[in-house]
Design a protein around this motif. Sequence first.
Motif, PDB file in Angstrom:
ATOM      1  N   ALA A 130      -8.763   6.252  -2.088  1.00 29.51           N
ATOM      2  CA  ALA A 130      -9.618   5.177  -2.593  1.00 29.51           C
ATOM      3  C   ALA A 130      -9.681   4.017  -1.597  1.00 29.51           C
ATOM      4  O   ALA A 130     -10.738   3.437  -1.366  1.00 29.51           O
ATOM      5  CB  ALA A 130      -9.089   4.680  -3.939  1.00 29.51           C
ATOM      6  N   LEU A 131      -8.531   3.674  -1.022  1.00 27.89           N
ATOM      7  CA  LEU A 131      -8.517   2.596  -0.029  1.00 27.89           C
ATOM      8  C   LEU A 131      -9.356   2.961   1.188  1.00 27.89           C
ATOM      9  O   LEU A 131     -10.104   2.130   1.721  1.00 27.89           O
ATOM     10  CB  LEU A 131      -7.067   2.301   0.394  1.00 27.89           C
ATOM     11  CG  LEU A 131      -6.215   1.555  -0.634  1.00 27.89           C
ATOM     12  CD1 LEU A 131      -4.752   1.517  -0.190  1.00 27.89           C
ATOM     13  CD2 LEU A 131      -6.737   0.131  -0.843  1.00 27.89           C
ATOM     14  N   ASN A 134     -12.995   2.796   0.324  1.00 24.15           N
ATOM     15  CA  ASN A 134     -13.390   1.399   0.209  1.00 24.15           C
ATOM     16  C   ASN A 134     -13.632   0.794   1.599  1.00 24.15           C
ATOM     17  O   ASN A 134     -14.594   0.045   1.821  1.00 24.15           O
ATOM     18  CB  ASN A 134     -12.295   0.638  -0.533  1.00 24.15           C
ATOM     19  CG  ASN A 134     -12.752  -0.750  -0.943  1.00 24.15           C
ATOM     20  OD1 ASN A 134     -13.834  -0.892  -1.517  1.00 24.15           O
ATOM     21  ND2 ASN A 134     -11.968  -1.759  -0.653  1.00 24.15           N
ATOM     22  N   ARG A 135     -12.720   1.120   2.535  1.00 26.79           N
ATOM     23  CA  ARG A 135     -12.867   0.605   3.906  1.00 26.79           C
ATOM     24  C   ARG A 135     -14.150   1.138   4.535  1.00 26.79           C
ATOM     25  O   ARG A 135     -14.918   0.397   5.157  1.00 26.79           O
ATOM     26  CB  ARG A 135     -11.662   1.021   4.749  1.00 26.79           C
ATOM     27  CG  ARG A 135     -11.619   0.392   6.144  1.00 26.79           C
ATOM     28  CD  ARG A 135     -10.418   0.876   6.925  1.00 26.79           C
ATOM     29  NE  ARG A 135     -10.525   2.275   7.271  1.00 26.79           N
ATOM     30  CZ  ARG A 135     -11.186   2.743   8.345  1.00 26.79           C
ATOM     31  NH1 ARG A 135     -11.813   1.892   9.155  1.00 26.79           N
ATOM     32  NH2 ARG A 135     -11.242   4.025   8.601  1.00 26.79           N
ATOM     33  N   ALA A 136     -14.433   2.441   4.366  1.00 25.65           N
ATOM     34  CA  ALA A 136     -15.622   3.056   4.953  1.00 25.65           C
ATOM     35  C   ALA A 136     -16.896   2.413   4.400  1.00 25.65           C
ATOM     36  O   ALA A 136     -17.841   2.120   5.138  1.00 25.65           O
ATOM     37  CB  ALA A 136     -15.601   4.563   4.664  1.00 25.65           C
ATOM     38  N   ALA A 137     -16.904   2.154   3.098  1.00 25.17           N
ATOM     39  CA  ALA A 137     -18.089   1.551   2.474  1.00 25.17           C
ATOM     40  C   ALA A 137     -18.320   0.149   3.018  1.00 25.17           C
ATOM     41  O   ALA A 137     -19.457  -0.272   3.272  1.00 25.17           O
ATOM     42  CB  ALA A 137     -17.894   1.519   0.946  1.00 25.17           C
ATOM     43  N   LEU A 168      -6.440  -0.330   7.128  1.00 25.56           N
ATOM     44  CA  LEU A 168      -5.264  -0.980   6.535  1.00 25.56           C
ATOM     45  C   LEU A 168      -4.071  -0.040   6.647  1.00 25.56           C
ATOM     46  O   LEU A 168      -4.170   1.158   6.385  1.00 25.56           O
ATOM     47  CB  LEU A 168      -5.532  -1.286   5.056  1.00 25.56           C
ATOM     48  CG  LEU A 168      -6.470  -2.469   4.801  1.00 25.56           C
ATOM     49  CD1 LEU A 168      -6.811  -2.528   3.314  1.00 25.56           C
ATOM     50  CD2 LEU A 168      -5.839  -3.762   5.262  1.00 25.56           C
ATOM     51  N   ARG A 169      -2.933  -0.597   7.063  1.00 22.78           N
ATOM     52  CA  ARG A 169      -1.750   0.228   7.266  1.00 22.78           C
ATOM     53  C   ARG A 169      -0.983   0.344   5.934  1.00 22.78           C
ATOM     54  O   ARG A 169      -0.630  -0.665   5.320  1.00 22.78           O
ATOM     55  CB  ARG A 169      -0.874  -0.422   8.341  1.00 22.78           C
ATOM     56  CG  ARG A 169       0.301   0.419   8.768  1.00 22.78           C
ATOM     57  CD  ARG A 169       0.884  -0.162  10.052  1.00 22.78           C
ATOM     58  NE  ARG A 169       1.174  -1.592   9.915  1.00 22.78           N
ATOM     59  CZ  ARG A 169       2.328  -2.078   9.426  1.00 22.78           C
ATOM     60  NH1 ARG A 169       3.272  -1.248   9.043  1.00 22.78           N
ATOM     61  NH2 ARG A 169       2.533  -3.372   9.344  1.00 22.78           N
TER      62      ARG A 169
END
Lengths: 381, 329
Positions: A130-131, A134-137, A168-169
């Motif tokens: 999901a993270l 979210n980053r790709a979007a 994000l790490r």
Amino acid sequence: MKTLHVFWKDLLILSKDRGTYINLFVLPLMFSVVLTIALGGVFGGGKSDSPVAIPVAASGVQAEAVAKAITSIPGITWRTANPDDARAAVDQGKSIGAVLVAEDGKGIDFYEDPSQLTNAQLLYGQISAALEANRAASQAARLGQVAKASGNPQTEAQGASILTEPSLRLTTSQSGTRDTSAQPTAAEQYIPGFTVAFLFFIASTIAQYLFMERERGTLRRLLISPVSRSSILVGKLLPTVLIGFVQVVVIFAVGRLAFGMALGNPAALILVTCAAVAAANGFGLMITSLSKTQAQATGLATLLVFTLATVAGCYVPLSFMPGFMQSIALATPQGWAMQAYQSIIMKGADSLEVLPSVAVLIAFSLVFFGIGLVRFRFEER
Amino acid sequence: MTTAQEAMAGCAASESAAALELSGIVKSFDHVRAVDGTSWTVQQGDFVGLLGPNGAGKTTLISIIAGLVKGDSGQARVLGIDIAEEPNRVKGVLGVVPQDLAIYPELGARENLQFFGAMYGLRGQELKDRVADALRRVGLEDRAARPAVGKFSGGQKRRLNIAAALLHRPQVLILDEPTVGIDPQSRNYIFDTLRELNSEGMTIVYVTHYMQEVEALCRTVAIVDHGRIIEEGSLDGVLARHGTSLVRLTLHAEEQRRALALLEKHPGVTYRVTDDGVLQLSTRVLQDAVDLVTTILKDIAPNPETCQILPPSLETVFIGLTGNQLRDV
């Protein structure tokens, strides 16, 4: 003395009944052994150190973005909190994990409860995905804005910085106050689980033998002889009390010998067994006294015994269940017996530590016996 | 003092008392009066038959005597001992053979008797001797060592059922339908056993609705119906008082109407239509009964549904008193 004669007579009759052996010994042994073998490490108890984290709290400058990602996963309850509160929730076992977003927005830490494994492992992958989604979007949206502003001298540089932006790490850390041994092995779950479940299944046997004595007319014959009603009742319950102790000894011995299950403090074990056996026998008398026929009593006993055992966590660890189910377990004698046995064999609890559970089981016994003695009818009208 | 010793002490203190003495016993269940002011005395050493149909109140009466049920009012004594005040003393002198086969089929005959004997406080050698004696009395010595009485015949189970009530050597023995569903050989064995016990001084109350058994065994009889003792006395005395010949005819409605009209012309004949629609005529002389039925058959109903002519017996006494046959016969 007459009580002992009634006891010995019933023990003789019970010993000649093959159904007793099957229902009270063979079935629990079969279930506990087969399920222990089949489901070996499924509960993650013992020495497993798989990293887990389930977010329920978020804080930091990117909390909104993280929360947005988490809410896209169905079935997760979340709330925002400051980092200290989030960690405290996990430390106290109120949450099975927390997502802590660093103040600079460059790192996310999954602060986990190590006693919760399987559920966490399932969700860990979902959260990561999901993270990432979210980053790709977010990247796609910002690239679109750059494209609209083409011709601007700064556009190329902005587009390049977006595409090279690091993701994000994700790191994990574990609560130091939570005990990994809180999760049982299959043996630690099923040996006490089926012992407790079938300890209470004695209710069906109690009902069967009390109704049989009444229907045959032998109870009437006993009442005609100079023997007190209490002697008859105590004498009739003593064999099932003895059976309860033998059940625990046999099934726990198999757990120890076949699966190396720790038995813990013997005195604590005996104490809990005494209280659990008393509660089970009281339960049996109550069910008998509330039923009009043997069939009704057996049906009611079977329904209640298996339902309560399930709710009490005899078949599935309570930690796998929602919070409200864990609360319901404490309303059952099986739940308290299970909790006491598991604390002895998993955490090495001593007699003092199991006293609260023993006290609750005795309270259940008193209530059950009270109802049973008031309601039981020696003779049909 | 053991229960058996207490029982013996109780007997010694009550040698002159009646074996059984009921006075104004009333017992109701849910507003239904099962026992309705029963008074009844049974003398020591008597062999009395208690006759009555199902629902007459026999079982409730026995339950009250055995201390299982408390009467709403009235007093019950066994050998002069008040049941309500000293139930355990009464249990020591009273034996009850229930109608149910109240034995454990999983256990052997000896195991059953040893258990029931222990319930009366018998121990050790005394218990062994009593068990052996009880088995001998009912003719089951050769079956004593068999593993389970569940495989006994019906008659053998009935005999063991009786033996279990003899272990504490009761002074008064009540048997509730002790011969239901058994073979003639076992019935005769039971009769012989009971005669032997009675000849040794035991008072026996034989509850049944087999009138022939009462006629074969008992010296006195009591008839109970609707919760009351409606007749009692020596067998001969009761037959002399109430022994009438009976004619019982089941006729079609029109035939019955015409028969009743005919009977109105014979004022010396007692007749009634029973609850189950049977025209019942009673006469003191059997010949009169035969003449009457001949007239009815010839002039009114040549083909009646049923026709019975019954000479004087306990059955005709019972029918004459209650208007009905024993309902389960």
